[in-house]
Write a protein that holds these residues in place. Sequence first.
Motif, PDB file in Angstrom:
ATOM      1  N   ALA A  41      98.257  85.221 102.621  1.00 56.95           N
ATOM      2  CA  ALA A  41      99.104  86.220 101.964  1.00 56.95           C
ATOM      3  C   ALA A  41      99.927  85.550 100.867  1.00 56.95           C
ATOM      4  O   ALA A  41     100.127  86.107  99.782  1.00 56.95           O
ATOM      5  CB  ALA A  41     100.009  86.890 102.994  1.00 56.95           C
ATOM      6  N   ASP A  44      97.527  84.441  97.923  1.00 56.32           N
ATOM      7  CA  ASP A  44      97.031  85.586  97.149  1.00 56.32           C
ATOM      8  C   ASP A  44      97.975  85.918  95.986  1.00 56.32           C
ATOM      9  O   ASP A  44      97.530  86.412  94.959  1.00 56.32           O
ATOM     10  CB  ASP A  44      96.894  86.796  98.081  1.00 56.32           C
ATOM     11  CG  ASP A  44      96.314  87.993  97.367  1.00 56.32           C
ATOM     12  OD1 ASP A  44      95.215  87.864  96.793  1.00 56.32           O
ATOM     13  OD2 ASP A  44      96.958  89.061  97.367  1.00 56.32           O
ATOM     14  N   ARG A  45      99.254  85.643  96.167  1.00 53.31           N
ATOM     15  CA  ARG A  45     100.228  85.998  95.116  1.00 53.31           C
ATOM     16  C   ARG A  45     100.516  84.849  94.152  1.00 53.31           C
ATOM     17  O   ARG A  45     101.314  84.988  93.227  1.00 53.31           O
ATOM     18  CB  ARG A  45     101.543  86.444  95.763  1.00 53.31           C
ATOM     19  CG  ARG A  45     101.371  87.823  96.354  1.00 53.31           C
ATOM     20  CD  ARG A  45     102.376  88.112  97.418  1.00 53.31           C
ATOM     21  NE  ARG A  45     101.953  89.324  98.122  1.00 53.31           N
ATOM     22  CZ  ARG A  45     102.674  90.415  98.200  1.00 53.31           C
ATOM     23  NH1 ARG A  45     103.846  90.469  97.617  1.00 53.31           N
ATOM     24  NH2 ARG A  45     102.217  91.455  98.863  1.00 53.31           N
ATOM     25  N   THR A 372     100.041  99.963  98.192  1.00 46.65           N
ATOM     26  CA  THR A 372     101.179  99.059  97.944  1.00 46.65           C
ATOM     27  C   THR A 372     100.849  97.656  98.437  1.00 46.65           C
ATOM     28  O   THR A 372     100.036  97.475  99.361  1.00 46.65           O
ATOM     29  CB  THR A 372     102.459  99.526  98.669  1.00 46.65           C
ATOM     30  OG1 THR A 372     102.285  99.282 100.071  1.00 46.65           O
ATOM     31  CG2 THR A 372     102.739 101.001  98.432  1.00 46.65           C
ATOM     32  N   ARG A 373     101.507  96.700  97.838  1.00 49.53           N
ATOM     33  CA  ARG A 373     101.248  95.319  98.229  1.00 49.53           C
ATOM     34  C   ARG A 373     101.958  94.959  99.522  1.00 49.53           C
ATOM     35  O   ARG A 373     101.803  93.857 100.035  1.00 49.53           O
ATOM     36  CB  ARG A 373     101.653  94.377  97.091  1.00 49.53           C
ATOM     37  CG  ARG A 373     100.834  94.651  95.840  1.00 49.53           C
ATOM     38  CD  ARG A 373     101.012  93.587  94.804  1.00 49.53           C
ATOM     39  NE  ARG A 373     100.136  92.464  95.103  1.00 49.53           N
ATOM     40  CZ  ARG A 373     100.096  91.352  94.373  1.00 49.53           C
ATOM     41  NH1 ARG A 373     100.885  91.227  93.318  1.00 49.53           N
ATOM     42  NH2 ARG A 373      99.285  90.376  94.693  1.00 49.53           N
ATOM     43  N   GLU A 378      95.128  96.682 100.144  1.00 52.78           N
ATOM     44  CA  GLU A 378      94.733  96.506  98.732  1.00 52.78           C
ATOM     45  C   GLU A 378      94.093  95.123  98.539  1.00 52.78           C
ATOM     46  O   GLU A 378      93.136  94.981  97.797  1.00 52.78           O
ATOM     47  CB  GLU A 378      95.903  96.781  97.768  1.00 52.78           C
ATOM     48  CG  GLU A 378      97.149  95.911  97.936  1.00 52.78           C
ATOM     49  CD  GLU A 378      97.043  94.594  97.212  1.00 52.78           C
ATOM     50  OE1 GLU A 378      96.363  94.543  96.183  1.00 52.78           O
ATOM     51  OE2 GLU A 378      97.649  93.603  97.697  1.00 52.78           O
ATOM     52  N   LYS A 379      94.556  94.123  99.285  1.00 55.41           N
ATOM     53  CA  LYS A 379      93.951  92.784  99.175  1.00 55.41           C
ATOM     54  C   LYS A 379      92.537  92.772  99.778  1.00 55.41           C
ATOM     55  O   LYS A 379      91.600  92.203  99.198  1.00 55.41           O
ATOM     56  CB  LYS A 379      94.821  91.740  99.866  1.00 55.41           C
ATOM     57  CG  LYS A 379      94.179  90.367  99.885  1.00 55.41           C
ATOM     58  CD  LYS A 379      95.029  89.347 100.606  1.00 55.41           C
ATOM     59  CE  LYS A 379      94.273  88.055 100.798  1.00 55.41           C
ATOM     60  NZ  LYS A 379      93.063  88.209 101.631  1.00 55.41           N
ATOM     61  N   ARG A 382      90.186  94.248  97.346  1.00 52.03           N
ATOM     62  CA  ARG A 382      89.883  93.335  96.223  1.00 52.03           C
ATOM     63  C   ARG A 382      88.877  92.271  96.672  1.00 52.03           C
ATOM     64  O   ARG A 382      87.938  91.933  95.956  1.00 52.03           O
ATOM     65  CB  ARG A 382      91.175  92.675  95.716  1.00 52.03           C
ATOM     66  CG  ARG A 382      92.067  93.624  94.937  1.00 52.03           C
ATOM     67  CD  ARG A 382      93.230  92.886  94.298  1.00 52.03           C
ATOM     68  NE  ARG A 382      94.373  92.669  95.191  1.00 52.03           N
ATOM     69  CZ  ARG A 382      94.817  91.489  95.601  1.00 52.03           C
ATOM     70  NH1 ARG A 382      94.213  90.385  95.210  1.00 52.03           N
ATOM     71  NH2 ARG A 382      95.864  91.402  96.386  1.00 52.03           N
TER      72      ARG A 382
END
Length: 419
Positions: A41, A44-45, A372-373, A378-379, A382
Amino acid sequence: MQTDFVELPLTGLEEPLSEVELAVQDNAHRFAAEVMRPLAATLDRMTPEEVIAPESPLWQVLQKAEGLGLSVLQMAELPPLERARLFAIATEELAWGDGGLAGALLVNHFPVMYSLLAGNLEMARYCEGKLGCWAITEPDHGSDTLHPDVEIGAPGKPYGQPNCSARIVGDKVVVNGQKSAWVSGAMTAQVCALFCHHVDEQGRTGPGVAVIVPLDLPGVTRGKPLDKIGFRAMNQGELYFDNVEVPLAHLLAGPETYHELAYRMLCEANPHVAVCAVGVARAALEHAVAYAHERRQGGQAIILHQHVRYRLFEMFRKVEAARALARRAITYNATAPRPAIIASTAAKVTATQTAFEVASEAMQLFGGNGVTRAYPLEKLLRDARASMIADGANEMLAIRGAGSLIDPSRLRQSATGGD
Ligand SMILES: Cc1cc2nc3c(=O)[nH]c(=O)nc-3n(C[C@H](O)[C@H](O)[C@H](O)COP(=O)(O)OP(=O)(O)OC[C@H]3O[C@@H](n4cnc5c(N)ncnc54)[C@H](O)[C@@H]3O)c2cc1C
């Protein structure tokens, strides 16, 4: 109240696992839950540069992964069926933790795996324990690298110039050119399983050469780490070769054996992406089931609405079917006299398509929270999307796989009127 609830094992409608399989699954699951998920997590950002920086959490994952004891060389000593099942079980758990990190761990092993496929134990031993990558695609050659005979190219059109090629000169393989920005693990790898064109003494190019290239050799440089939507914890980027001289002992295949090795490599790599995709799909399904219990609309948990149950059923059905096919392809190819490319491509196409559909439906089920993140969907979407192109775009893999259905003897018969 009468209930039909059934507590399924981690990987669903499973025949009972052996003690060893259960231990491997349990170990990988704990690693995925406790190490991979929290750090993925964060990764990913981060920017692609931050992901590979010395202080990045990526290094903690790689270091702790050593404790999993998943040595390809050691596993190679197991009977093929046992080895194939263990690999599938462990890989699904890791990808359930995070698809990008699972990919990052997997590609590190590719040079060992491909050395073993080539029957080169010396190179497998050389690569074991080193961070690896596999480079086949080029800026001007992606889908067409799936078939070295350009069966996949446009009919009647020339292949065009390769961007990367190798000459065999005395006791050296001399590499020149560039590989695509998509080489997974290229930014951190120490060794690369390089698949490229061969240039003969007359300067003619053709398939091909496969060689293990140590990436600290003079003449090797790397591009920038790629910024992309999915699998962000797995770095990708270009490799450049300027007259790189590799000892001939590192050669895995030359022009005579390239076809067979490239074929076996695809048969091996695709099912790994398939089981990774099953892990991603299963993660999405589990999140959706949990959310459907928690979220209340119309005065009750949404799982009690009939249409929500139908949608969850569809997701469950697809995940089970994808896993069944992925396992079947992996075990078939591990035990067949020659692996079948239709098995590996069918598994990859089905599982990655499933991951995308299930992650998308799970996102829909989360309603506004899905986009929303703050929530994991959403991840997952992707990551699932990227898997439909990784290791070959799905439609091109379908075309490549269908080659297994073409029986040349029947073609000759029909060309001569069936006699
Ligand atoms: C997450 C990820 C990981 C990857 N990891 C690696 C790696 O480790 N090593 C590596 O070498 N590469 C890697 N790749 C590259 C990957 O294999 C290629 O992206 C893939 O093979 C497609 O090639 P391309 O991107 O050049 O697309 P192209 O080949 O340019 O295709 C573009 C589009 O045209 C279509 N198309 C192309 N040719 C035809 C045709 N003959 N007929 C009909 N349609 C056609 C395709 O279906 C596609 O939709 C990775 C890619 C991704 C996304």
